[in-house]
Design a protein around this motif. Structure first.
Motif, PDB file in Angstrom:
ATOM      1  N   ARG A  30       0.817  -1.225   0.000  1.00  0.00           N
ATOM      2  CA  ARG A  30       0.000   0.000   0.000  1.00  0.00           C
ATOM      3  C   ARG A  30       0.844   1.265   0.000  1.00  0.00           C
ATOM      4  NH1 ARG A  30      -4.384  -1.498   4.630  1.00  0.00           N
ATOM      5  NH2 ARG A  30      -2.504  -2.019   5.768  1.00  0.00           N
ATOM      6  N   ARG A  31       2.124   1.103  -0.354  1.00  0.00           N
ATOM      7  CA  ARG A  31       3.009   2.271  -0.282  1.00  0.00           C
ATOM      8  C   ARG A  31       3.491   2.739  -1.660  1.00  0.00           C
ATOM      9  NH1 ARG A  31       6.794   2.103   3.424  1.00  0.00           N
ATOM     10  NH2 ARG A  31       6.062   0.362   4.672  1.00  0.00           N
ATOM     11  N   SER A  32       2.863   2.256  -2.728  1.00  0.00           N
ATOM     12  CA  SER A  32       3.342   2.615  -4.056  1.00  0.00           C
ATOM     13  C   SER A  32       2.209   3.129  -4.937  1.00  0.00           C
ATOM     14  CB  SER A  32       4.001   1.409  -4.738  1.00  0.00           C
ATOM     15  OG  SER A  32       3.048   0.397  -4.992  1.00  0.00           O
ATOM     16  N   MET A  33       2.579   3.929  -5.936  1.00  0.00           N
ATOM     17  CA  MET A  33       1.623   4.340  -6.970  1.00  0.00           C
ATOM     18  C   MET A  33       2.342   4.473  -8.304  1.00  0.00           C
ATOM     19  SD  MET A  33       0.719   8.335  -5.941  1.00  0.00           S
ATOM     20  CE  MET A  33      -0.254   7.873  -4.530  1.00  0.00           C
ATOM     21  N   ILE A  34       1.638   4.134  -9.368  1.00  0.00           N
ATOM     22  CA  ILE A  34       2.162   4.284 -10.727  1.00  0.00           C
ATOM     23  C   ILE A  34       1.595   5.583 -11.284  1.00  0.00           C
ATOM     24  CG2 ILE A  34       2.203   3.304 -13.050  1.00  0.00           C
ATOM     25  CD1 ILE A  34       2.036   0.522 -11.692  1.00  0.00           C
ATOM     26  N   VAL A  35       2.480   6.424 -11.814  1.00  0.00           N
ATOM     27  CA  VAL A  35       2.062   7.771 -12.211  1.00  0.00           C
ATOM     28  C   VAL A  35       2.572   8.115 -13.605  1.00  0.00           C
ATOM     29  CG1 VAL A  35       2.056   8.523  -9.802  1.00  0.00           C
ATOM     30  CG2 VAL A  35       4.095   8.902 -11.183  1.00  0.00           C
ATOM     31  N   LYS A  36       1.919   9.124 -14.205  1.00  0.00           N
ATOM     32  CA  LYS A  36       2.343   9.630 -15.505  1.00  0.00           C
ATOM     33  C   LYS A  36       3.647  10.396 -15.364  1.00  0.00           C
ATOM     34  CE  LYS A  36      -2.544  10.405 -16.517  1.00  0.00           C
ATOM     35  NZ  LYS A  36      -3.596  11.445 -16.630  1.00  0.00           N
ATOM     36  N   LYS A  37       4.400  10.432 -16.449  1.00  0.00           N
ATOM     37  CA  LYS A  37       5.621  11.234 -16.475  1.00  0.00           C
ATOM     38  C   LYS A  37       5.263  12.661 -16.880  1.00  0.00           C
ATOM     39  CE  LYS A  37       9.195   7.789 -17.465  1.00  0.00           C
ATOM     40  NZ  LYS A  37      10.213   7.326 -18.432  1.00  0.00           N
ATOM     41  N   ALA A  38       5.499  13.592 -15.988  1.00  0.00           N
ATOM     42  CA  ALA A  38       5.253  15.007 -16.276  1.00  0.00           C
ATOM     43  C   ALA A  38       6.539  15.774 -16.023  1.00  0.00           C
ATOM     44  CB  ALA A  38       4.138  15.546 -15.387  1.00  0.00           C
ATOM     45  N   LYS A  39       6.626  16.980 -16.543  1.00  0.00           N
ATOM     46  CA  LYS A  39       7.783  17.834 -16.278  1.00  0.00           C
ATOM     47  C   LYS A  39       7.466  18.697 -15.063  1.00  0.00           C
ATOM     48  CE  LYS A  39      10.813  21.357 -18.233  1.00  0.00           C
ATOM     49  NZ  LYS A  39      11.027  22.332 -19.321  1.00  0.00           N
ATOM     50  N   PRO A  40       8.113  18.428 -13.921  1.00  0.00           N
ATOM     51  CA  PRO A  40       7.775  19.182 -12.708  1.00  0.00           C
ATOM     52  C   PRO A  40       8.108  20.669 -12.855  1.00  0.00           C
ATOM     53  CG  PRO A  40       9.053  17.208 -12.179  1.00  0.00           C
ATOM     54  CD  PRO A  40       9.137  17.397 -13.664  1.00  0.00           C
ATOM     55  N   LEU A  41       7.260  21.509 -12.287  1.00  0.00           N
ATOM     56  CA  LEU A  41       7.586  22.933 -12.230  1.00  0.00           C
ATOM     57  C   LEU A  41       8.786  23.131 -11.312  1.00  0.00           C
ATOM     58  CD1 LEU A  41       4.139  24.781 -11.937  1.00  0.00           C
ATOM     59  CD2 LEU A  41       5.311  23.925 -13.970  1.00  0.00           C
ATOM     60  N   ALA A  42       9.536  24.194 -11.576  1.00  0.00           N
ATOM     61  CA  ALA A  42      10.746  24.473 -10.789  1.00  0.00           C
ATOM     62  C   ALA A  42      10.437  25.174  -9.472  1.00  0.00           C
ATOM     63  CB  ALA A  42      11.706  25.325 -11.616  1.00  0.00           C
ATOM     64  N   ILE A  43       9.156  25.316  -9.169  1.00  0.00           N
ATOM     65  CA  ILE A  43       8.769  25.954  -7.907  1.00  0.00           C
ATOM     66  C   ILE A  43       7.854  25.027  -7.114  1.00  0.00           C
ATOM     67  CG2 ILE A  43       8.954  28.341  -8.744  1.00  0.00           C
ATOM     68  CD1 ILE A  43       5.835  28.260  -9.098  1.00  0.00           C
ATOM     69  N   GLU A  44       7.842  25.239  -5.802  1.00  0.00           N
ATOM     70  CA  GLU A  44       6.861  24.585  -4.947  1.00  0.00           C
ATOM     71  C   GLU A  44       5.748  25.582  -4.673  1.00  0.00           C
ATOM     72  OE1 GLU A  44       9.155  23.162  -1.617  1.00  0.00           O
ATOM     73  OE2 GLU A  44       9.446  21.247  -2.653  1.00  0.00           O
ATOM     74  N   CYS A  45       4.523  25.102  -4.652  1.00  0.00           N
ATOM     75  CA  CYS A  45       3.356  25.976  -4.529  1.00  0.00           C
ATOM     76  C   CYS A  45       2.795  25.864  -3.109  1.00  0.00           C
ATOM     77  CB  CYS A  45       2.311  25.592  -5.565  1.00  0.00           C
ATOM     78  SG  CYS A  45       2.885  25.872  -7.260  1.00  0.00           S
ATOM     79  N   VAL A  46       3.160  26.796  -2.279  1.00  0.00           N
ATOM     80  CA  VAL A  46       2.789  26.778  -0.864  1.00  0.00           C
ATOM     81  C   VAL A  46       1.580  27.684  -0.643  1.00  0.00           C
ATOM     82  CG1 VAL A  46       3.584  27.236   1.496  1.00  0.00           C
ATOM     83  CG2 VAL A  46       5.202  26.385  -0.236  1.00  0.00           C
ATOM     84  N   VAL A  47       0.610  27.180   0.102  1.00  0.00           N
ATOM     85  CA  VAL A  47      -0.535  27.996   0.522  1.00  0.00           C
ATOM     86  C   VAL A  47      -0.562  28.007   2.039  1.00  0.00           C
ATOM     87  CG1 VAL A  47      -3.024  28.355   0.409  1.00  0.00           C
ATOM     88  CG2 VAL A  47      -1.830  27.363  -1.549  1.00  0.00           C
ATOM     89  N   ARG A  48      -0.665  29.208   2.601  1.00  0.00           N
ATOM     90  CA  ARG A  48      -0.690  29.372   4.059  1.00  0.00           C
ATOM     91  C   ARG A  48      -2.039  29.954   4.472  1.00  0.00           C
ATOM     92  NH1 ARG A  48       4.926  29.964   5.842  1.00  0.00           N
ATOM     93  NH2 ARG A  48       6.280  29.941   4.016  1.00  0.00           N
ATOM     94  N   GLY A  49      -2.726  29.247   5.356  1.00  0.00           N
ATOM     95  CA  GLY A  49      -3.981  29.746   5.886  1.00  0.00           C
ATOM     96  C   GLY A  49      -3.850  30.280   7.299  1.00  0.00           C
ATOM     97  N   TYR A  50      -2.735  29.924   7.939  1.00  0.00           N
ATOM     98  CA  TYR A  50      -2.487  30.318   9.326  1.00  0.00           C
ATOM     99  C   TYR A  50      -1.033  30.763   9.457  1.00  0.00           C
ATOM    100  CZ  TYR A  50      -6.932  28.103  10.549  1.00  0.00           C
ATOM    101  OH  TYR A  50      -8.259  27.784  10.623  1.00  0.00           O
ATOM    102  N   LEU A  51      -0.758  31.508  10.501  1.00  0.00           N
ATOM    103  CA  LEU A  51       0.572  32.062  10.723  1.00  0.00           C
ATOM    104  C   LEU A  51       1.395  31.078  11.540  1.00  0.00           C
ATOM    105  CD1 LEU A  51       1.946  34.679   9.926  1.00  0.00           C
ATOM    106  CD2 LEU A  51       1.076  35.727  12.022  1.00  0.00           C
ATOM    107  N   ALA A  52       2.349  30.418  10.901  1.00  0.00           N
ATOM    108  CA  ALA A  52       3.150  29.401  11.589  1.00  0.00           C
ATOM    109  C   ALA A  52       4.516  29.282  10.929  1.00  0.00           C
ATOM    110  CB  ALA A  52       2.428  28.042  11.545  1.00  0.00           C
ATOM    111  N   GLY A  53       5.433  28.639  11.615  1.00  0.00           N
ATOM    112  CA  GLY A  53       6.745  28.356  11.043  1.00  0.00           C
ATOM    113  C   GLY A  53       7.493  29.602  10.627  1.00  0.00           C
ATOM    114  N   SER A  54       8.059  29.548   9.409  1.00  0.00           N
ATOM    115  CA  SER A  54       8.850  30.679   8.913  1.00  0.00           C
ATOM    116  C   SER A  54       7.979  31.915   8.705  1.00  0.00           C
ATOM    117  CB  SER A  54       9.549  30.303   7.595  1.00  0.00           C
ATOM    118  OG  SER A  54       8.601  30.010   6.586  1.00  0.00           O
ATOM    119  N   GLY A  55       6.685  31.696   8.439  1.00  0.00           N
ATOM    120  CA  GLY A  55       5.770  32.821   8.266  1.00  0.00           C
ATOM    121  C   GLY A  55       5.610  33.614   9.554  1.00  0.00           C
TER     122      GLY A  55
END
Length: 296
Positions: free
Chosen positions: A98-123
């Motif tokens: 239950r620890r694997s998945m087969i996925v399509k090959k895509a070209k990953p974006l060079a950025i990570e898309c972070v959404v913050r709803g609360y004030l925590a961590g580095s924010g």
């Protein structure tokens, strides 16, 4: 695999492309095989012992969210939970489980898309210093863990080692193109709003999360893991209290234990005691059960 804990994996005859902090990625010609191990990292250091069943939880929570969101956000899934493995992977069925998945090959974006709803961590750290998060000005008077007036899209660079760096939207657009950046921002915000509302009804606050997207034939698709305790801050809603850090469903026990040690947060990491490992496994499983209403 030791004591039901998978720390590393090689599949004879199947080419491994990458070994990340948690995932092993294998080449299946037209597709990829993602395998989530039970490795755990803290302060960007992989610990010598893992968290039993963690890889199962990450994979099954991702499957759950992909299914919940596929009506409005295309993703990279080729397999579904319970699907049989192709013939060349059958010999490894017990390990892949239950620890694997087969996925399509895509070209990953060079950025990570972070959404913050609360004030925590580095924010929260930046807010105390400059009353902003990733350069976005915020009202005065917010506390540690305060809910933000509106969720914020705060992209980041991808670091192969060490910490990802928060960057302004314009810089992200310069890296991936204005159109793609806008599409990624819109998709991230829609996903976060959907997941936040869904999880809240099940007693979990999603304080922030990180999405990964890739391009496949011009289409922006959701890839990697999604809305797991590794890529998100999950807080129990019934214990939420602004003005302090919150208990969470992820590596809290590990981080708290490591902070008590005389360790300089550089490799090698210390061996985690059995009690810390057991509590962390329990928290990951609880997150799955609360979100899905099922036992794993």
């Amino acid at each position: 695999m030791t004591n039901n804990t998978l720390l590393s994996l090689d599949l004879p005859g199947i080419r491994k492309l990458k070994s990340g902090k948690v995932r092993e990625v294998f080449d299946l010609d037209d597709h990829l095989l993602f395998v989530a191990t039970d490795r755990i990292s803290a302060f960007d250091v992989i610990m010598p012992n893992g968290i039993p069943r963690k890889g199962e939880v990450l994979t099954q929570i991702s499957y759950f969210w992909f299914a919940q969101t596929e009506s409005f956000q295309p993703n990279h899934l080729m397999s579904r939970p319970g699907d049989g493995l192709p013939p060349n992977l059958q010999p490894f069925a017990e390990t892949l489980g239950r620890r694997s998945m087969i996925v399509k090959k895509a070209k990953p974006l060079a950025i990570e898309c972070v959404v913050r709803g609360y004030l925590a961590g580095s924010g929260w750290k930046e807010y105390r210093e400059r009353q902003s998060v990733c350069g976005i000005k915020l009202p005065s008077g917010l506390k540690d863990s305060s809910e933000l007036p509106e969720p914020l899209f705060t992209p980041a660079t991808k670091a192969e080692s060490g910490h990802d760096e928060n960057i302004p939207f314009d810089e992200a657009a310069g890296m991936v193109g204005q159109d793609i950046a806008q599409r990624a921002r819109a998709a991230s915000m829609k996903l976060y709003h959907f997941a936040r509302d869904y999880a809240r009804k099940r007693g979990i606050i999603i304080a922030d999360t990180k999405f990964e997207f890739g391009l496949l034939e011009g289409e922006l698709i959701l890839i990697d893991e999604v809305l797991t305790p590794d890529s998100s801050r999950f807080w129990p809603a019934d214990q939420y209290e602004p003005g302090k850090s919150q208990p969470s469903f992820d590596k809290q026990f590990v981080r708290d234990y490591l902070e008590t040690l005389d360790w300089n947060k550089t490799p090698p990491g210390p061996i985690l005691p059995a009690e810390v490992v057991a509590k962390t496994t329990a928290k990951y499983l609880e997150a799955y059960e609360r979100l899905t209403g099922k036992k794993l």
